[in-house]
Design a protein around this motif. Structure first.
Motif, mmCIF file in Angstrom:
data_model
loop_
_atom_site.group_PDB
_atom_site.id
_atom_site.type_symbol
_atom_site.label_atom_id
_atom_site.label_comp_id
_atom_site.label_asym_id
_atom_site.label_seq_id
_atom_site.Cartn_x
_atom_site.Cartn_y
_atom_site.Cartn_z
ATOM 1 N N UNK A 30 -1.959 -9.458 4.166
ATOM 2 C CA UNK A 30 -1.649 -9.872 2.804
ATOM 3 C C UNK A 30 -1.073 -8.689 2.037
ATOM 4 N N UNK A 31 -0.048 -8.954 1.248
ATOM 5 C CA UNK A 31 0.492 -7.934 0.344
ATOM 6 C C UNK A 31 -0.010 -8.234 -1.063
ATOM 7 N N UNK A 32 -0.622 -7.265 -1.660
ATOM 8 C CA UNK A 32 -1.094 -7.416 -3.028
ATOM 9 C C UNK A 32 -0.008 -6.943 -3.983
ATOM 10 N N UNK A 104 -8.460 -5.336 9.011
ATOM 11 C CA UNK A 104 -8.957 -4.330 8.083
ATOM 12 C C UNK A 104 -9.419 -4.992 6.788
ATOM 13 N N UNK A 105 -10.246 -4.267 6.066
ATOM 14 C CA UNK A 105 -10.786 -4.787 4.813
ATOM 15 C C UNK A 105 -10.229 -4.062 3.595
ATOM 16 N N UNK A 106 -9.641 -2.903 3.811
ATOM 17 C CA UNK A 106 -9.183 -2.104 2.683
ATOM 18 C C UNK A 106 -7.679 -2.267 2.480
ATOM 19 N N UNK A 107 -7.237 -1.915 1.293
ATOM 20 C CA UNK A 107 -5.820 -1.982 0.937
ATOM 21 C C UNK A 107 -5.147 -0.649 1.230
ATOM 22 N N UNK A 108 -4.010 -0.702 1.908
ATOM 23 C CA UNK A 108 -3.255 0.511 2.209
ATOM 24 C C UNK A 108 -2.093 0.627 1.233
ATOM 25 N N UNK A 109 -1.808 1.853 0.829
ATOM 26 C CA UNK A 109 -0.637 2.139 -0.002
ATOM 27 C C UNK A 109 0.412 2.797 0.878
ATOM 28 N N UNK A 110 1.582 2.202 0.915
ATOM 29 C CA UNK A 110 2.678 2.717 1.732
ATOM 30 C C UNK A 110 3.906 2.927 0.870
ATOM 31 N N UNK A 111 4.595 4.050 1.105
ATOM 32 C CA UNK A 111 5.810 4.394 0.357
ATOM 33 C C UNK A 111 7.041 4.232 1.229
#
Length: 121
Positions: A30-32, A104-111
Protein backbone atom coordinates in the motif's frame (compact mmCIF):
# COMPACT_ATOMS: atom_id res chain seq x y z
CA UNK A 1 12.22 -2.39 -1.71
CA UNK A 2 10.58 0.47 -3.54
CA UNK A 3 11.97 1.84 -6.77
CA UNK A 4 11.05 5.30 -8.03
CA UNK A 5 11.51 6.58 -11.55
CA UNK A 6 11.09 10.30 -12.10
CA UNK A 7 10.65 12.05 -15.41
CA UNK A 8 9.50 15.32 -16.91
CA UNK A 9 12.12 17.83 -15.86
CA UNK A 10 13.83 20.17 -18.27
CA UNK A 11 14.47 23.73 -19.35
CA UNK A 12 11.54 26.10 -19.78
CA UNK A 13 11.07 29.83 -20.09
CA UNK A 14 9.43 31.82 -17.34
CA UNK A 15 5.67 31.54 -17.59
CA UNK A 16 5.88 28.07 -19.10
CA UNK A 17 4.71 24.72 -17.80
CA UNK A 18 6.18 21.33 -17.00
CA UNK A 19 4.67 18.08 -15.73
CA UNK A 20 6.72 15.82 -13.51
CA UNK A 21 5.95 12.13 -13.03
CA UNK A 22 7.17 9.63 -10.47
CA UNK A 23 6.32 5.95 -10.82
CA UNK A 24 6.77 3.57 -7.91
CA UNK A 25 7.39 -0.15 -8.24
CA UNK A 26 8.42 -3.05 -6.04
CA UNK A 27 6.81 -5.24 -3.43
CA UNK A 28 4.30 -2.58 -2.52
CA UNK A 29 1.30 -3.50 -0.41
CA UNK A 30 0.00 0.00 0.00
CA UNK A 31 1.17 3.53 -0.76
CA UNK A 32 0.16 6.09 1.82
CA UNK A 33 1.51 9.58 1.20
CA UNK A 34 3.27 10.80 -1.92
CA UNK A 35 4.95 14.12 -2.39
CA UNK A 36 7.29 16.39 -4.24
CA UNK A 37 10.20 18.28 -2.75
CA UNK A 38 12.84 20.50 -4.30
CA UNK A 39 16.35 21.64 -3.57
CA UNK A 40 17.93 24.69 -5.13
CA UNK A 41 21.72 25.21 -5.13
CA UNK A 42 22.94 26.25 -1.71
CA UNK A 43 19.54 25.72 -0.11
CA UNK A 44 17.90 23.02 1.95
CA UNK A 45 15.41 20.61 0.48
CA UNK A 46 11.90 21.95 0.88
CA UNK A 47 8.39 20.64 0.56
CA UNK A 48 6.48 21.52 -2.60
CA UNK A 49 3.30 19.46 -2.36
CA UNK A 50 1.92 16.27 -0.86
CA UNK A 51 -1.07 14.03 -1.48
CA UNK A 52 -2.56 11.35 0.74
CA UNK A 53 -4.00 8.02 -0.30
CA UNK A 54 -7.43 9.59 -0.08
CA UNK A 55 -6.48 12.46 -2.35
CA UNK A 56 -6.07 15.23 0.21
CA UNK A 57 -3.43 17.71 -0.88
CA UNK A 58 -1.16 20.26 0.74
CA UNK A 59 1.06 22.86 -0.89
CA UNK A 60 3.88 25.16 0.01
CA UNK A 61 2.85 28.80 -0.21
CA UNK A 62 5.18 29.22 -3.19
CA UNK A 63 3.29 26.49 -5.08
CA UNK A 64 -0.29 27.42 -4.29
CA UNK A 65 -2.29 28.47 -7.31
CA UNK A 66 0.43 27.43 -9.78
CA UNK A 67 1.22 23.76 -9.08
CA UNK A 68 -1.14 20.81 -8.89
CA UNK A 69 -0.25 17.44 -7.39
CA UNK A 70 -2.22 14.36 -8.37
CA UNK A 71 -1.84 10.59 -8.24
CA UNK A 72 -2.94 7.52 -10.13
CA UNK A 73 -3.31 4.78 -7.56
CA UNK A 74 -3.66 2.06 -10.19
CA UNK A 75 -0.27 3.03 -11.61
CA UNK A 76 1.40 3.94 -8.29
CA UNK A 77 2.32 7.23 -9.90
CA UNK A 78 2.34 10.79 -8.62
CA UNK A 79 2.36 13.85 -10.84
CA UNK A 80 3.21 17.50 -10.39
CA UNK A 81 1.76 19.90 -12.92
CA UNK A 82 3.68 23.16 -12.74
CA UNK A 83 2.29 26.24 -14.46
CA UNK A 84 3.39 29.87 -14.55
CA UNK A 85 6.91 28.81 -13.73
CA UNK A 86 9.34 31.38 -12.35
CA UNK A 87 13.14 31.46 -12.31
CA UNK A 88 13.01 30.90 -8.55
CA UNK A 89 11.38 27.53 -9.20
CA UNK A 90 14.71 26.33 -10.58
CA UNK A 91 15.81 23.33 -8.53
CA UNK A 92 16.21 19.59 -8.47
CA UNK A 93 12.79 18.10 -7.80
CA UNK A 94 12.52 14.89 -5.80
CA UNK A 95 9.52 12.67 -5.29
CA UNK A 96 8.95 10.91 -2.00
CA UNK A 97 6.76 7.88 -1.41
CA UNK A 98 5.57 6.48 1.91
CA UNK A 99 4.78 2.82 1.33
CA UNK A 100 4.09 -0.38 3.23
CA UNK A 101 5.70 -3.42 1.66
CA UNK A 102 4.27 -6.91 1.56
CA UNK A 103 5.13 -8.77 4.74
CA UNK A 104 6.01 -5.63 6.65
CA UNK A 105 4.11 -3.54 9.16
CA UNK A 106 6.00 -0.28 9.00
CA UNK A 107 5.94 2.52 6.44
CA UNK A 108 9.07 3.08 4.36
CA UNK A 109 10.11 6.47 3.01
CA UNK A 110 11.76 6.32 -0.39
CA UNK A 111 13.23 9.17 -2.44
CA UNK A 112 13.49 9.45 -6.18
CA UNK A 113 16.76 10.24 -7.92
CA UNK A 114 15.72 13.81 -8.66
CA UNK A 115 14.96 15.63 -11.87
CA UNK A 116 16.33 19.04 -12.81
CA UNK A 117 13.93 21.87 -13.52
CA UNK A 118 15.46 25.05 -14.90
CA UNK A 119 13.38 28.14 -15.56
CA UNK A 120 15.01 30.87 -17.62
CA UNK A 121 14.02 34.51 -17.36
Amino acid sequence: QVQLVESGGGLVQAGGSLRLSCAASGSIFRINGMGWYRQAPGKQRELVATITSGGSTAYADSAKGRFTISRDNAKNTVYLQMNSLKPEDTAVYYCNVLAVLWGELTTRSTWGQGTQVTVSS
